[in-house]
Scaffold this motif. Structure first.
Motif, PDB file in Angstrom:
ATOM      1  N   ILE A 100      -0.105  43.036 -10.133  1.00 19.83           N
ATOM      2  CA  ILE A 100       0.338  43.883 -11.279  1.00 19.83           C
ATOM      3  C   ILE A 100       1.596  44.301 -11.229  1.00 19.83           C
ATOM      4  O   ILE A 100       2.303  44.281 -12.317  1.00 19.83           O
ATOM      5  CB  ILE A 100      -0.543  45.192 -11.367  1.00 19.83           C
ATOM      6  N   GLY A 101       2.233  44.416 -10.056  1.00 18.03           N
ATOM      7  CA  GLY A 101       3.846  45.005  -9.825  1.00 18.03           C
ATOM      8  C   GLY A 101       4.630  43.676 -10.376  1.00 18.03           C
ATOM      9  O   GLY A 101       5.598  43.932 -10.996  1.00 18.03           O
ATOM     10  N   LEU A 103       3.928  41.503 -12.560  1.00 18.83           N
ATOM     11  CA  LEU A 103       3.721  41.377 -14.093  1.00 18.83           C
ATOM     12  C   LEU A 103       4.290  42.466 -14.753  1.00 18.83           C
ATOM     13  O   LEU A 103       4.797  42.209 -15.911  1.00 18.83           O
ATOM     14  CB  LEU A 103       2.319  41.117 -14.362  1.00 18.83           C
ATOM     15  N   THR A 104       4.489  43.551 -13.963  1.00 17.36           N
ATOM     16  CA  THR A 104       4.981  44.798 -14.981  1.00 17.36           C
ATOM     17  C   THR A 104       6.263  45.572 -14.384  1.00 17.36           C
ATOM     18  O   THR A 104       6.441  46.593 -15.016  1.00 17.36           O
ATOM     19  CB  THR A 104       3.886  46.039 -14.783  1.00 17.36           C
ATOM     20  N   GLN A 106       9.482  45.292 -15.036  1.00 16.56           N
ATOM     21  CA  GLN A 106      10.422  45.686 -15.732  1.00 16.56           C
ATOM     22  C   GLN A 106      10.139  46.925 -16.358  1.00 16.56           C
ATOM     23  O   GLN A 106      10.793  47.985 -16.765  1.00 16.56           O
ATOM     24  CB  GLN A 106      10.865  44.477 -16.873  1.00 16.56           C
ATOM     25  N   PHE A 107       8.733  46.943 -16.950  1.00 18.60           N
ATOM     26  CA  PHE A 107       8.466  48.110 -17.646  1.00 18.60           C
ATOM     27  C   PHE A 107       8.308  49.250 -16.432  1.00 18.60           C
ATOM     28  O   PHE A 107       8.740  50.425 -16.796  1.00 18.60           O
ATOM     29  CB  PHE A 107       6.873  47.966 -17.866  1.00 18.60           C
ATOM     30  N   ILE A 108       7.969  49.201 -15.262  1.00 20.10           N
ATOM     31  CA  ILE A 108       7.754  50.107 -14.354  1.00 20.10           C
ATOM     32  C   ILE A 108       9.328  50.664 -14.040  1.00 20.10           C
ATOM     33  O   ILE A 108       9.637  51.692 -14.021  1.00 20.10           O
ATOM     34  CB  ILE A 108       7.212  49.573 -12.888  1.00 20.10           C
ATOM     35  N   SER A 110      11.831  50.795 -16.248  1.00 19.82           N
ATOM     36  CA  SER A 110      12.219  51.505 -17.354  1.00 19.82           C
ATOM     37  C   SER A 110      11.931  52.952 -17.244  1.00 19.82           C
ATOM     38  O   SER A 110      12.246  53.812 -17.985  1.00 19.82           O
ATOM     39  CB  SER A 110      11.740  50.830 -18.679  1.00 19.82           C
ATOM     40  N   CYS A 179      -2.073  50.905  -7.260  1.00 16.66           N
ATOM     41  CA  CYS A 179      -1.327  50.460  -8.442  1.00 16.66           C
ATOM     42  C   CYS A 179      -0.789  51.440  -9.462  1.00 16.66           C
ATOM     43  O   CYS A 179       0.146  51.455  -9.946  1.00 16.66           O
ATOM     44  CB  CYS A 179      -2.198  49.321  -9.150  1.00 16.66           C
TER      45      CYS A 179
END
Length: 289
Positions: A100-101, A103-104, A106-108, A110, A179
């Motif tokens: 999950i890290g 995949l996400t 860039q969002f995290i 931000s 997560c």
């Protein structure tokens, strides 16, 4: 005092704070990001400094638990069933955050730029900890009875009292709890410890498992971040990371055993109230600036 000397002093301070907050459920990431803002530390936009120095704290744990780590490595490769099951559980707990890290990420990242997120996660996390600690099933039966560096009477809810007794299902619960901790302000240690307790792992054992799980998790985060953003770092930034890394190592070195002694005799309520108070202070600061 030159600007560069001041920069290194700030990096040292941040490293010390990282070491003191990494293994207690108050969110080291929130503390770092807030302090970076408050002392005007010139961190890069990708927050590589804040991610990488956290591994300094993890190295302190590896050093303190070096005999147990070596036992795990040696036993796993020699076919010892107990150690292989422990290694299996660490892998199971590590994989959800790894996938999950990745995949996400860039969002995290931000979310690191929005202190209002910290207010929500700090306060909500504090209330969740208070809720868990108020449940009779997790209360200490005899907080004062401490043997073997703080092993105490276990709670009725716990089904796993040692690292070797943790099941793969319990490890998976801890993995998904980790997560949630990718959101800044949540606290990796807090999420994994509370997740472990809810899954039936005794408080002290859940804390130890959280320490061990931090090793592959933060190593992966450090390597990934340096691979993606290391080339863009200046010489000054690299030295700042090195200084913060070393400071985090030594400050964590003094804290880890103290954390284990504390949780063997006390609940996590003081940390819960601290989170709530810090969240309120951040909210006041946001509206006052």
């Amino acid at each position: 005092m030159t600007d560069y000397t001041l920069y290194l002093l700030k990096a040292t301070l941040l490293g010390i704070i990282e070491g003191f907050t990494e293994f207690i459920p108050v969110s080291s990431t929130a503390h770092l990001l807030l302090l970076v803002e408050w002392i005007s530390f010139p961190s890069d936009s990708n927050k590589v400094f804040e991610v990488v120095i956290q591994f300094g704290s993890i190295l302190a744990v590896i050093w303190l638990f070096r005999e147990r780590v070596w036992q795990l490595v040696k036993g796993t490769f020699s076919g010892d069933r107990t150690e292989m099951m422990f290694a299996r559980n660490l892998i199971i707990a590590f994989l959800p955050a790894a996938v999950i890290g990745a995949l996400t990420i860039q969002f995290i990242k931000s979310l690191f730029h929005n202190p209002l997120i910290f207010v929500f996660t700090l306060v909500i996390g504090g209330f969740i900890m208070l809720w868990v600690e108020r449940k009779p099933a997790y209360a200490k039966q005899n907080p004062g009875a401490a043997i073997d560096e703080g092993l105490t009477a276990t709670s009725e809810r716990a089904t796993s009292y040692t690292l070797e007794e943790i099941t793969w299902k319990q490890a998976l619960v801890v993995g998904f709890a980790q997560c949630i901790a990718m959101v800044p302000g949540t606290s990796r240690s807090g999420a994994t410890i509370v997740g472990g307790m809810l899954a039936g792992i005794h408080r002290k054992t859940a804390t130890e498992f959280s320490f061990f799980l931090a090793m592959p998790t933060m190593l992966a985060a450090t390597v990934y971040d340096l691979y993606r953003n290391g080339g863009a770092l200046s010489s000054d930034q690299t030295w700042g990371i090195a200084v913060g890394f070393i400071a985090a190592f030594f400050s964590a070195l003094f804290l880890v055993k103290a954390v284990l002694r504390f949780v063997s005799k006390h609940t996590y309520r003081p940390f819960a109230w601290y989170r709530i108070a810090l969240g309120i202070c951040v909210l006041i600061w946001l509206y006052a600036r």
